[in-house]
Design a protein around this motif. Structure first.
Motif, PDB file in Angstrom:
ATOM      1  N   ALA A  33       0.843  -1.187   0.000  1.00  0.00           N
ATOM      2  CA  ALA A  33       0.000   0.000   0.000  1.00  0.00           C
ATOM      3  C   ALA A  33       0.887   1.249   0.000  1.00  0.00           C
ATOM      4  O   ALA A  33       1.857   1.339   0.735  1.00  0.00           O
ATOM      5  N   GLY A  34       0.568   2.192  -0.844  1.00  0.00           N
ATOM      6  CA  GLY A  34       1.356   3.416  -0.970  1.00  0.00           C
ATOM      7  C   GLY A  34       2.198   3.407  -2.226  1.00  0.00           C
ATOM      8  O   GLY A  34       2.014   2.552  -3.092  1.00  0.00           O
ATOM      9  N   PRO A  35       3.093   4.364  -2.342  1.00  0.00           N
ATOM     10  CA  PRO A  35       3.524   5.335  -1.322  1.00  0.00           C
ATOM     11  C   PRO A  35       2.589   6.543  -1.217  1.00  0.00           C
ATOM     12  O   PRO A  35       1.912   6.912  -2.172  1.00  0.00           O
ATOM     13  N   TYR A  36       2.604   7.129  -0.023  1.00  0.00           N
ATOM     14  CA  TYR A  36       1.840   8.334   0.267  1.00  0.00           C
ATOM     15  C   TYR A  36       2.789   9.412   0.765  1.00  0.00           C
ATOM     16  O   TYR A  36       3.893   9.126   1.219  1.00  0.00           O
ATOM     17  N   GLU A  37       2.329  10.653   0.673  1.00  0.00           N
ATOM     18  CA  GLU A  37       3.160  11.782   1.104  1.00  0.00           C
ATOM     19  C   GLU A  37       2.320  12.768   1.894  1.00  0.00           C
ATOM     20  O   GLU A  37       1.136  12.964   1.626  1.00  0.00           O
ATOM     21  N   THR A  38       2.969  13.401   2.878  1.00  0.00           N
ATOM     22  CA  THR A  38       2.320  14.472   3.629  1.00  0.00           C
ATOM     23  C   THR A  38       3.367  15.486   4.059  1.00  0.00           C
ATOM     24  O   THR A  38       4.560  15.166   4.152  1.00  0.00           O
ATOM     25  N   HIS A  39       2.944  16.712   4.274  1.00  0.00           N
ATOM     26  CA  HIS A  39       3.811  17.758   4.818  1.00  0.00           C
ATOM     27  C   HIS A  39       2.929  18.824   5.461  1.00  0.00           C
ATOM     28  O   HIS A  39       1.687  18.749   5.403  1.00  0.00           O
ATOM     29  N   SER A  40       3.553  19.797   6.080  1.00  0.00           N
ATOM     30  CA  SER A  40       2.812  20.784   6.869  1.00  0.00           C
ATOM     31  C   SER A  40       2.067  21.802   6.013  1.00  0.00           C
ATOM     32  O   SER A  40       1.194  22.506   6.505  1.00  0.00           O
ATOM     33  N   GLY A  41       2.428  21.916   4.756  1.00  0.00           N
ATOM     34  CA  GLY A  41       1.846  22.940   3.895  1.00  0.00           C
ATOM     35  C   GLY A  41       2.555  24.269   3.984  1.00  0.00           C
ATOM     36  O   GLY A  41       2.168  25.230   3.310  1.00  0.00           O
ATOM     37  N   ALA A  42       3.617  24.336   4.799  1.00  0.00           N
ATOM     38  CA  ALA A  42       4.375  25.581   4.936  1.00  0.00           C
ATOM     39  C   ALA A  42       5.138  25.885   3.644  1.00  0.00           C
ATOM     40  O   ALA A  42       5.436  24.984   2.853  1.00  0.00           O
ATOM     41  N   PRO A  43       5.499  27.153   3.408  1.00  0.00           N
ATOM     42  CA  PRO A  43       6.229  27.514   2.189  1.00  0.00           C
ATOM     43  C   PRO A  43       7.527  26.726   1.979  1.00  0.00           C
ATOM     44  O   PRO A  43       7.872  26.369   0.862  1.00  0.00           O
ATOM     45  N   LEU A  44       8.241  26.430   3.088  1.00  0.00           N
ATOM     46  CA  LEU A  44       9.491  25.692   2.952  1.00  0.00           C
ATOM     47  C   LEU A  44       9.266  24.315   2.363  1.00  0.00           C
ATOM     48  O   LEU A  44      10.047  23.843   1.533  1.00  0.00           O
ATOM     49  N   ALA A  45       8.196  23.655   2.774  1.00  0.00           N
ATOM     50  CA  ALA A  45       7.898  22.320   2.238  1.00  0.00           C
ATOM     51  C   ALA A  45       7.651  22.392   0.742  1.00  0.00           C
ATOM     52  O   ALA A  45       8.134  21.541  -0.039  1.00  0.00           O
ATOM     53  N   HIS A  46       6.921  23.398   0.288  1.00  0.00           N
ATOM     54  CA  HIS A  46       6.658  23.536  -1.138  1.00  0.00           C
ATOM     55  C   HIS A  46       7.956  23.855  -1.898  1.00  0.00           C
ATOM     56  O   HIS A  46       8.171  23.378  -3.025  1.00  0.00           O
ATOM     57  N   LEU A  47       8.828  24.636  -1.288  1.00  0.00           N
ATOM     58  CA  LEU A  47      10.107  24.952  -1.910  1.00  0.00           C
ATOM     59  C   LEU A  47      10.963  23.706  -2.061  1.00  0.00           C
ATOM     60  O   LEU A  47      11.562  23.477  -3.119  1.00  0.00           O
ATOM     61  N   ILE A  48      11.018  22.885  -1.014  1.00  0.00           N
ATOM     62  CA  ILE A  48      11.807  21.647  -1.064  1.00  0.00           C
ATOM     63  C   ILE A  48      11.267  20.728  -2.159  1.00  0.00           C
ATOM     64  O   ILE A  48      12.032  20.155  -2.929  1.00  0.00           O
ATOM     65  N   LYS A  49       9.942  20.613  -2.251  1.00  0.00           N
ATOM     66  CA  LYS A  49       9.364  19.753  -3.300  1.00  0.00           C
ATOM     67  C   LYS A  49       9.708  20.277  -4.683  1.00  0.00           C
ATOM     68  O   LYS A  49       9.995  19.510  -5.599  1.00  0.00           O
ATOM     69  N   ALA A  50       9.666  21.585  -4.839  1.00  0.00           N
ATOM     70  CA  ALA A  50       9.989  22.173  -6.133  1.00  0.00           C
ATOM     71  C   ALA A  50      11.446  21.917  -6.524  1.00  0.00           C
ATOM     72  O   ALA A  50      11.763  21.619  -7.674  1.00  0.00           O
ATOM     73  N   LEU A  51      12.330  22.027  -5.540  1.00  0.00           N
ATOM     74  CA  LEU A  51      13.748  21.774  -5.800  1.00  0.00           C
ATOM     75  C   LEU A  51      13.991  20.307  -6.136  1.00  0.00           C
ATOM     76  O   LEU A  51      14.872  19.981  -6.915  1.00  0.00           O
TER      77      LEU A  51
END
Length: 236
Positions: A218-236
């Motif tokens: 089952a998975g994979p699944y992903e979660t994060h806090s929704g903070a700007p840093l998390a979105h920046l890390i995903k973009a990078l």
């Protein structure tokens, strides 16, 4: 468990958390997907799907042998008649010998694993153990595998077979001996360590011909806090 992991690792510590459950647990995919969604996880393609084949060790060895594809069984019998010697252990010497075989295969095939054998060799604890199995002939190391055991399951982690070992079907004997070892310890399952018919069709076919039970984690699944840093890390 999903909610607690999200709370601690994503919301409190700010990590991007990716989660994939063990395939050998045979979870209901739809049920887990609903739990993941409810607790703030979403499906992700940033981690690979895990598909594998598992051998049910609760069967008699004669049944396991009979279940093998005829070609696989013939290659195993060839190896059994080739006067090969099996050595097992976990110490530094066995680790070093396996790494020589593994690095030679890496150089020949040009691949790099995401998680290395050294990572597993450094792990310790009551919930995880590993074994190194090496096949030799006339004092020469021909092939080796690393298997890990947790709970009621043993998993094939790494393998390497030299050219001489391939000619003698050493990989077949190693796989069979790993299964026998796990069965003798009273375990329930031997997970063959993943199959990918697109990226590695030869190895996938080798495992598929053992006629075990197909599994998908089952998975994979992903979660994060929704903070700007998390979105920046995903973009990078």
């Amino acid at each position: 468990v999903f909610a607690a992991l999200r709370q601690q690792l994503a919301l409190r510590q700010g990590h991007i958390l990716r989660l994939r459950l063990p395939g050998i647990a045979f979870h209901d995919q739809d049920e887990i997907a609903a739990i993941a969604k409810t607790t703030g996880f979403a499906p992700t393609n940033r981690a690979p799907v895990y598909r594998s084949i598992a051998i049910d060790l609760r069967q008699d060895q004669t049944v396991l042998m009979a279940n093998l594809n005829g070609k696989w069984r013939t290659d195993l019998r060839y190896a059994l008649k080739s006067e090969l010697t099996l050595e097992t252990g976990t110490g530094p010497d066995m680790q070093a010998r396996f790494l020589v075989l593994f690095r030679d295969i890496q150089a020949a095939k040009g691949f790099a694993p995401d998680i290395t054998p050294e990572f597993h060799f450094a792990l310790s604890g009551p919930d995880l153990s590993y074994d190194i199995l090496i096949i030799t002939k006339d004092g020469q190391d021909l092939a080796g595998i690393v298997i890990g055991t947790s709970g009621r399951c043993t998993v094939y982690l790494f393998g390497a077979t030299a050219e001489v070992g391939r000619a003698l079907r050493a990989g077949y004997l190693l796989t069979w001996e790993g299964i026998r070892m796990a069965q003798q310890r009273g375990l329930d399952w031997y997970d063959l360590g993943g199959v990918d018919f697109d990226e590695n069709p030869d190895v996938a076919r080798f495992k598929d011909r053992m006629n075990g039970q197909k599994i998908e984690a089952a998975g994979p699944y992903e979660t994060h806090s929704g903070a700007p840093l998390a979105h920046l890390i995903k973009a990078l």
